[in-house]
Scaffold this motif. Structure first.
Motif, PDB file in Angstrom:
ATOM      1  N   TYR A 139       0.799  -1.221   0.000  1.00  0.00           N
ATOM      2  CA  TYR A 139       0.000   0.000   0.000  1.00  0.00           C
ATOM      3  C   TYR A 139       0.835   1.276   0.000  1.00  0.00           C
ATOM      4  CZ  TYR A 139      -3.526  -3.380   1.417  1.00  0.00           C
ATOM      5  OH  TYR A 139      -4.341  -4.466   1.495  1.00  0.00           O
ATOM      6  N   SER A 140       2.088   1.146   0.415  1.00  0.00           N
ATOM      7  CA  SER A 140       2.881   2.368   0.575  1.00  0.00           C
ATOM      8  C   SER A 140       3.300   2.987  -0.764  1.00  0.00           C
ATOM      9  CB  SER A 140       4.131   2.073   1.424  1.00  0.00           C
ATOM     10  OG  SER A 140       4.923   1.085   0.791  1.00  0.00           O
ATOM     11  N   HIS A 141       3.440   2.202  -1.877  1.00  0.00           N
ATOM     12  CA  HIS A 141       3.857   2.706  -3.194  1.00  0.00           C
ATOM     13  C   HIS A 141       2.931   2.124  -4.259  1.00  0.00           C
ATOM     14  CE1 HIS A 141       7.545   4.653  -1.828  1.00  0.00           C
ATOM     15  NE2 HIS A 141       7.652   3.614  -0.977  1.00  0.00           N
ATOM     16  N   ALA A 142       1.701   2.458  -4.177  1.00  0.00           N
ATOM     17  CA  ALA A 142       0.739   1.902  -5.124  1.00  0.00           C
ATOM     18  C   ALA A 142       0.971   2.397  -6.553  1.00  0.00           C
ATOM     19  CB  ALA A 142      -0.676   2.281  -4.681  1.00  0.00           C
ATOM     20  N   GLY A 143       1.498   3.587  -6.703  1.00  0.00           N
ATOM     21  CA  GLY A 143       1.711   4.103  -8.051  1.00  0.00           C
ATOM     22  C   GLY A 143       3.079   3.780  -8.603  1.00  0.00           C
ATOM     23  N   GLY A 144       4.033   3.356  -7.743  1.00  0.00           N
ATOM     24  CA  GLY A 144       5.397   3.184  -8.227  1.00  0.00           C
ATOM     25  C   GLY A 144       5.824   1.773  -8.428  1.00  0.00           C
ATOM     26  N   GLY A 145       5.101   0.789  -7.955  1.00  0.00           N
ATOM     27  CA  GLY A 145       5.494  -0.599  -8.172  1.00  0.00           C
ATOM     28  C   GLY A 145       5.859  -1.281  -6.860  1.00  0.00           C
ATOM     29  N   LEU A 146       5.737  -2.609  -6.853  1.00  0.00           N
ATOM     30  CA  LEU A 146       5.951  -3.419  -5.637  1.00  0.00           C
ATOM     31  C   LEU A 146       7.409  -3.442  -5.236  1.00  0.00           C
ATOM     32  CD1 LEU A 146       4.731  -5.307  -3.520  1.00  0.00           C
ATOM     33  CD2 LEU A 146       5.089  -7.210  -5.101  1.00  0.00           C
ATOM     34  N   TRP A 147       8.274  -3.507  -6.260  1.00  0.00           N
ATOM     35  CA  TRP A 147       9.715  -3.603  -5.917  1.00  0.00           C
ATOM     36  C   TRP A 147      10.194  -2.374  -5.197  1.00  0.00           C
ATOM     37  CZ3 TRP A 147      13.439  -6.737  -5.240  1.00  0.00           C
ATOM     38  CH2 TRP A 147      14.761  -6.309  -5.218  1.00  0.00           C
ATOM     39  N   GLU A 148       9.778  -1.259  -5.570  1.00  0.00           N
ATOM     40  CA  GLU A 148      10.204  -0.026  -4.904  1.00  0.00           C
ATOM     41  C   GLU A 148       9.688   0.009  -3.472  1.00  0.00           C
ATOM     42  OE1 GLU A 148       8.846   3.170  -7.282  1.00  0.00           O
ATOM     43  OE2 GLU A 148      10.292   2.834  -8.900  1.00  0.00           O
ATOM     44  N   GLY A 149       8.460  -0.463  -3.252  1.00  0.00           N
ATOM     45  CA  GLY A 149       7.908  -0.520  -1.880  1.00  0.00           C
ATOM     46  C   GLY A 149       8.683  -1.492  -1.009  1.00  0.00           C
ATOM     47  N   PHE A 150       9.078  -2.598  -1.623  1.00  0.00           N
ATOM     48  CA  PHE A 150       9.840  -3.592  -0.852  1.00  0.00           C
ATOM     49  C   PHE A 150      11.188  -3.036  -0.459  1.00  0.00           C
ATOM     50  CE2 PHE A 150      12.962  -7.002  -0.748  1.00  0.00           C
ATOM     51  CZ  PHE A 150      12.449  -7.798   0.269  1.00  0.00           C
ATOM     52  N   VAL A 151      11.852  -2.349  -1.389  1.00  0.00           N
ATOM     53  CA  VAL A 151      13.182  -1.795  -1.100  1.00  0.00           C
ATOM     54  C   VAL A 151      13.080  -0.748   0.003  1.00  0.00           C
ATOM     55  CG1 VAL A 151      15.086  -0.442  -2.047  1.00  0.00           C
ATOM     56  CG2 VAL A 151      14.087  -2.290  -3.387  1.00  0.00           C
ATOM     57  N   ASP A 152      12.027   0.095  -0.084  1.00  0.00           N
ATOM     58  CA  ASP A 152      11.887   1.140   0.935  1.00  0.00           C
ATOM     59  C   ASP A 152      11.713   0.541   2.339  1.00  0.00           C
ATOM     60  OD1 ASP A 152      12.155   3.085  -0.949  1.00  0.00           O
ATOM     61  OD2 ASP A 152       9.985   3.366  -1.251  1.00  0.00           O
ATOM     62  N   HIS A 153      10.950  -0.533   2.431  1.00  0.00           N
ATOM     63  CA  HIS A 153      10.655  -1.097   3.774  1.00  0.00           C
ATOM     64  C   HIS A 153      11.677  -2.134   4.227  1.00  0.00           C
ATOM     65  CE1 HIS A 153       6.782   0.743   2.826  1.00  0.00           C
ATOM     66  NE2 HIS A 153       6.560   0.747   4.173  1.00  0.00           N
ATOM     67  N   PHE A 154      12.566  -2.583   3.292  1.00  0.00           N
ATOM     68  CA  PHE A 154      13.585  -3.556   3.679  1.00  0.00           C
ATOM     69  C   PHE A 154      14.518  -2.956   4.726  1.00  0.00           C
ATOM     70  CE2 PHE A 154      17.938  -5.074   3.138  1.00  0.00           C
ATOM     71  CZ  PHE A 154      17.788  -6.417   3.484  1.00  0.00           C
ATOM     72  N   PHE A 155      14.896  -1.701   4.504  1.00  0.00           N
ATOM     73  CA  PHE A 155      15.785  -1.057   5.477  1.00  0.00           C
ATOM     74  C   PHE A 155      15.089  -0.858   6.813  1.00  0.00           C
ATOM     75  CE2 PHE A 155      17.627   0.184   1.363  1.00  0.00           C
ATOM     76  CZ  PHE A 155      18.947  -0.198   1.564  1.00  0.00           C
ATOM     77  N   ALA A 156      13.772  -0.641   6.755  1.00  0.00           N
ATOM     78  CA  ALA A 156      13.006  -0.519   8.006  1.00  0.00           C
ATOM     79  C   ALA A 156      13.035  -1.839   8.764  1.00  0.00           C
ATOM     80  CB  ALA A 156      11.579  -0.096   7.728  1.00  0.00           C
ATOM     81  N   LEU A 166      15.315  -4.151   8.463  1.00  0.00           N
ATOM     82  CA  LEU A 166      16.684  -4.355   8.920  1.00  0.00           C
ATOM     83  C   LEU A 166      16.945  -3.559  10.192  1.00  0.00           C
ATOM     84  CD1 LEU A 166      19.426  -5.622   8.354  1.00  0.00           C
ATOM     85  CD2 LEU A 166      19.990  -3.603   6.974  1.00  0.00           C
ATOM     86  N   ALA A 167      16.476  -2.318  10.195  1.00  0.00           N
ATOM     87  CA  ALA A 167      16.678  -1.472  11.383  1.00  0.00           C
ATOM     88  C   ALA A 167      15.970  -2.055  12.602  1.00  0.00           C
ATOM     89  CB  ALA A 167      16.194  -0.069  11.103  1.00  0.00           C
ATOM     90  N   VAL A 168      14.743  -2.577  12.362  1.00  0.00           N
ATOM     91  CA  VAL A 168      13.972  -3.164  13.482  1.00  0.00           C
ATOM     92  C   VAL A 168      14.713  -4.347  14.088  1.00  0.00           C
ATOM     93  CG1 VAL A 168      11.889  -4.443  14.041  1.00  0.00           C
ATOM     94  CG2 VAL A 168      11.727  -2.304  12.780  1.00  0.00           C
ATOM     95  N   TRP A 169      15.184  -5.220  13.210  1.00  0.00           N
ATOM     96  CA  TRP A 169      15.807  -6.442  13.765  1.00  0.00           C
ATOM     97  C   TRP A 169      17.215  -6.192  14.275  1.00  0.00           C
ATOM     98  CZ3 TRP A 169      13.242 -10.264  15.438  1.00  0.00           C
ATOM     99  CH2 TRP A 169      12.006 -10.556  14.931  1.00  0.00           C
ATOM    100  N   VAL A 170      17.905  -5.243  13.692  1.00  0.00           N
ATOM    101  CA  VAL A 170      19.208  -4.877  14.292  1.00  0.00           C
ATOM    102  C   VAL A 170      18.981  -4.324  15.688  1.00  0.00           C
ATOM    103  CG1 VAL A 170      21.148  -3.294  14.138  1.00  0.00           C
ATOM    104  CG2 VAL A 170      20.399  -4.548  12.116  1.00  0.00           C
ATOM    105  N   THR A 171      17.957  -3.452  15.768  1.00  0.00           N
ATOM    106  CA  THR A 171      17.624  -2.892  17.083  1.00  0.00           C
ATOM    107  C   THR A 171      17.192  -3.987  18.044  1.00  0.00           C
ATOM    108  OG1 THR A 171      16.948  -0.816  16.032  1.00  0.00           O
ATOM    109  CG2 THR A 171      16.185  -1.230  18.287  1.00  0.00           C
ATOM    110  N   ALA A 172      16.379  -4.949  17.536  1.00  0.00           N
ATOM    111  CA  ALA A 172      15.907  -6.045  18.389  1.00  0.00           C
ATOM    112  C   ALA A 172      17.073  -6.895  18.869  1.00  0.00           C
ATOM    113  CB  ALA A 172      14.892  -6.889  17.633  1.00  0.00           C
ATOM    114  N   ILE A 173      18.003  -7.144  17.920  1.00  0.00           N
ATOM    115  CA  ILE A 173      19.178  -7.963  18.315  1.00  0.00           C
ATOM    116  C   ILE A 173      20.001  -7.239  19.358  1.00  0.00           C
ATOM    117  CG2 ILE A 173      21.352  -8.896  17.464  1.00  0.00           C
ATOM    118  CD1 ILE A 173      19.878  -9.491  14.814  1.00  0.00           C
ATOM    119  N   LEU A 174      20.213  -5.918  19.134  1.00  0.00           N
ATOM    120  CA  LEU A 174      20.973  -5.148  20.131  1.00  0.00           C
ATOM    121  C   LEU A 174      20.246  -5.124  21.489  1.00  0.00           C
ATOM    122  CD1 LEU A 174      22.184  -2.153  17.924  1.00  0.00           C
ATOM    123  CD2 LEU A 174      23.544  -4.091  18.771  1.00  0.00           C
TER     124      LEU A 174
END
Length: 720
Positions: free
Chosen positions: A71-88, A90-98
């Motif tokens: 839902y976050s990038h309905a006009g730009g494509g699924l791959w772009e939405g996935f890339v944008d949220h992948f870092f999110a 990663l940040a969540v689980w790095v934080t969780a691991i720490l």
């Protein structure tokens, strides 16, 4: 517990609402990179206990991120939405691991801290941790129990709250000095340390200090132990040691400890006194070289070595000679004990010795005296008997064997009463023995005994009781003399006296008869002749009135005849007063008293009750003669002016009393064997079974009392 659960619930609600809010923002503004805000939600798990909440929040945030990708990038494509949220993601689980790593570290720290606290709490001593400012940061249960403070009141307080006021200044100095060089050591070694309870009481403590280095600085951990009981035990041990030393010093026996090499390691004051050495002259010296005589030194040393080596058993009691510092030999009675260490190895001997030199001399002297006494007893001519309180024979001598006819061995332990005393006399002898045991004086007791041959003997006993150390009677000893022959002679003498008195009575009766006959003959013959002569002279006197010379002669002859007639009457009365035969005893006493009044001027006061007392002729005569002799003594010796005479009947006896107011008779001087008048008075009374009593008081007078039975019965003896 409920408050903790509520806090976790609210934290989860806030985290969930925050995650949903971030999810809605992400949907509303897809161009914004809000996914990284989920990191804040994961970090919120740091304030929640355990690691599961971190994983839960990480998983939740990851789900929302993945859910927001389409839902976050309905006009730009699924791959772009996935890339944008992948870092999110990663940040969540790095934080969780720490966060998980941090929680793991915190849990490890908490475990170590819990273990440390558990160790502190389980410590048997009071544990207190203080910081460099001297504030209390940790205490255990034993601290609360020991000092009486609750934990909350101690935490954050200065350590001086537990130190007595008088010691706080020094304590602050000690604390500063320790912080300058912190290391494991006891506090104030050699000093008396005390703790202060909440109630103000103090108690002795022992404190050890150890440093604890932390990131916050150096902490001091103190271990405090209440040593009151130890102090008490130490004091008791010291008191016991001092008391034991005092006992050793006041003991009147030698106490000496000798080690395995024969050297003295301990000796008490009495030992030094008896041995005549100072303690320093004995301690460390060879016992055998110093105190044993040369003649038996090696023998005693060899015995000691065998004892130390375990080759011979210890002798509990022995006697041997020691040499004192002055060279005198003393006999010592020893009681010995082997000393061993904790492993049971022999390390020496403890000996207690009593100086029995004088005791031995006394015992030898006592034994010699006992032998001498036994010799005296057994060679004595008198009978010696030792009886137990129950009348059994304990000892007797040879004289007893000869008299009774029994050997000592034959009668030992047998009843004296049953064996030797006639049955009719046993109660009396038993009563005499009881008196002796009771301590009554018993001398001159006469008891009959029967010998082995059946002969009846009479013994005169002098007895005494034997006492034990508690003054309790343990027996009777008696010395006896055989008085059988003496008693026989006594009976013979008594019979002889009785016969003599009977003879004297008979002679007195004959004498009185002869005197009465002489008086009668004088009265009848001479009196008649003198009367006729007087009548003839009176006739001549009437016829010779004219012859003056013859008349004077006849007148003189008449006077001489009258005087002769008076003398005849007086002689007749002295030989036998007619009034005694004609009128009786009372009249005769009254007549004699009036005669003495007329001839001597002595005042006589008579009390005759009754006035007429009828007695037989012989008895009346003896009583009158006693009265006559008593009055003669008054006239001759008493220098009296008044005499009181009493005659009365009293309890079947006739009692005659003659009392004067003269100088008083002294019996030892005036009543000797040569006072025949007094002796005749006593014998006349004894003939009739009567008694004569004479009592004299110097310058007061004398009383003579005669008591004679009037019923014909005789009494025992008389007394004067």
């Amino acid at each position: 517990m409920k408050e903790t659960t509520d806090a976790i619930g609210w934290a989860l609600i806030i985290a969930g609402l925050s995650a949903i809010t971030i999810f809605e923002i992400d949907l509303a503004f897809p161009s914004l990179a809000v996914g990284v805000l989920y990191v804040v939600v994961v970090l919120m798990s740091l304030w929640l206990p355990g690691r599961r909440y971190t994983l839960m929040l990480g998983a939740g945030c990851s789900s929302l991120i993945i859910l927001a990708i389409p839902y976050s990038h309905a006009g730009g494509g699924l791959w772009e939405g996935f890339v944008d949220h992948f870092f999110a993601l990663l940040a969540v689980w790095v934080t969780a691991i720490l966060a998980l790593h941090r929680k793991r570290l915190e849990e490890a720290v908490l475990k170590r801290e819990a273990k440390f606290r558990q160790l502190v709490e389980s410590a048997p001593d009071a544990k207190i941790m203080i910081n460099k400012e001297g504030k209390i940061s940790l205490v255990n249960f034993q601290t609360e129990k020991l000092f009486g403070y609750p934990r909350q009141e101690l935490l954050g307080s200065a350590i001086e709250i537990l130190v007595p006021e008088r010691l706080r200044r020094k304590h602050a100095q000690y604390l500063k000095s320790y912080l300058g060089d912190p290391h494991l050591r006891p506090m104030g070694p050699g000093l008396d340390l005390y703790g202060l309870c909440k109630d103000g009481s103090e108690f002795p403590v022992e404190i050890s200090l150890s440093p604890l280095h932390t990131e916050e600085g150096v902490f001091i951990i103190t271990a405090i132990r209440d040593v009151s009981e130890r102090k008490r035990l130490i004091q008791e041990v010291e008191e016991e040691r001092d008391r034991a030393k005092k006992y050793l010093d006041i003991a009147e026996v030698v106490l000496v400890v000798v080690d395995t090499e024969g050297k003295v390691t301990l000796i008490n004051r009495a030992g030094c006194r008896i041995l005549e050495y100072e303690a320093e002259d004995v301690i460390g010296k060879n016992w055998f070289e110093l105190c044993h005589p040369t003649k038996n030194r090696e023998e005693v040393r060899a015995t000691f070595k065998s004892l130390i080596a375990g080759d011979v058993d210890p002798v509990e009691y022995l006697e041997n000679t020691i040499v004192t510092g002055s060279g005198e030999e003393r006999l010592i009675a020893w009681h010995n004990t082997i000393l061993t260490n904790e492993k049971g190895n022999i390390i020496g001997t403890l000996s207690s010795g009593t100086d029995i030199t004088e005791q031995k001399r006394f015992a030898d002297a006592l034994r010699e005296r006992e032998q001498r006494l036994q010799t005296i007893i057994h060679t004595a001519a008198s009978v010696f008997v030792w009886l137990s309180p129950d009348h059994r024979i304990v000892e007797w001598n040879r004289a007893a064997e000869d008299l009774y006819g029994w050997k000592r061995e034959e009668v030992f332990g047998k009843s004296y009463l049953k064996l030797f005393v006639p049955e009719e006399h046993r109660d009396g002898v038993a009563a005499d023995i009881a008196k002796v045991l009771a301590g009554e004086p018993t001398t001159g007791l006469e008891n009959p005994i029967r010998t082995r041959q059946g002969k009846l003997q009479v013994l005169l006993w002098n007895s005494s009781r034997l006492l034990d150390s508690a003054d309790q009677p343990i027996g009777v000893i008696a010395f006896g003399q055989d008085i059988t022959r003496l008693k026989r002679r006594e009976r013979q003498l008594k019979d002889s006296r009785t016969q003599l008195r009977r003879l004297a009575k008979h002679l007195q009766s004959v004498r009185e008869e002869e005197r009465a006959e002489a008086a009668r003959m004088i009265h009848d013959e001479l009196g008649q002749a003198l009367t006729i002569l007087k009548m003839d002279l009176s006739w001549l006197q009437a016829r010779l009135s004219s012859q003056k010379a013859l008349l004077e002669k006849t007148t003189s002859m008449c006077k001489l005849v009258d005087h002769t007639i008076g003398s005849v009457r007086r002689i007749t009365a002295d030989l036998r007063p007619a009034v005694l035969d004609d009128l009786g005893l009372s009249a005769a006493i009254e007549w004699k008293a009036k005669e003495l009044e007329g001839t001597t001027g002595l005042e006589c006061k008579l009390t005759l009750d009754p006035e007429e007392i009828i007695l037989d002729r012989d008895r009346s005569t003896d009583i009158f003669r006693i009265f006559q002799e008593a009055m003669t003594n008054v006239v001759r010796h008493a220098n009296a002016t008044t005499v009181e005479i009493g005659l009365k009947l009293q309890e079947g006896d006739l009692v005659l009393e003659v009392t004067d107011n003269g100088k008083g008779i002294v019996l030892d001087r005036d009543f000797g064997s040569r006072s025949f008048g007094l002796l005749s008075m006593r014998e006349r009374a004894l003939v009739w079974g009567g008694e004569l009593t004479i009592r004299g008081i110097p310058d007061k007078g004398t009383r003579v009392t005669v008591r004679i039975p009037v019923n014909g019965s005789e009494k025992v003896g008389g007394r004067a």
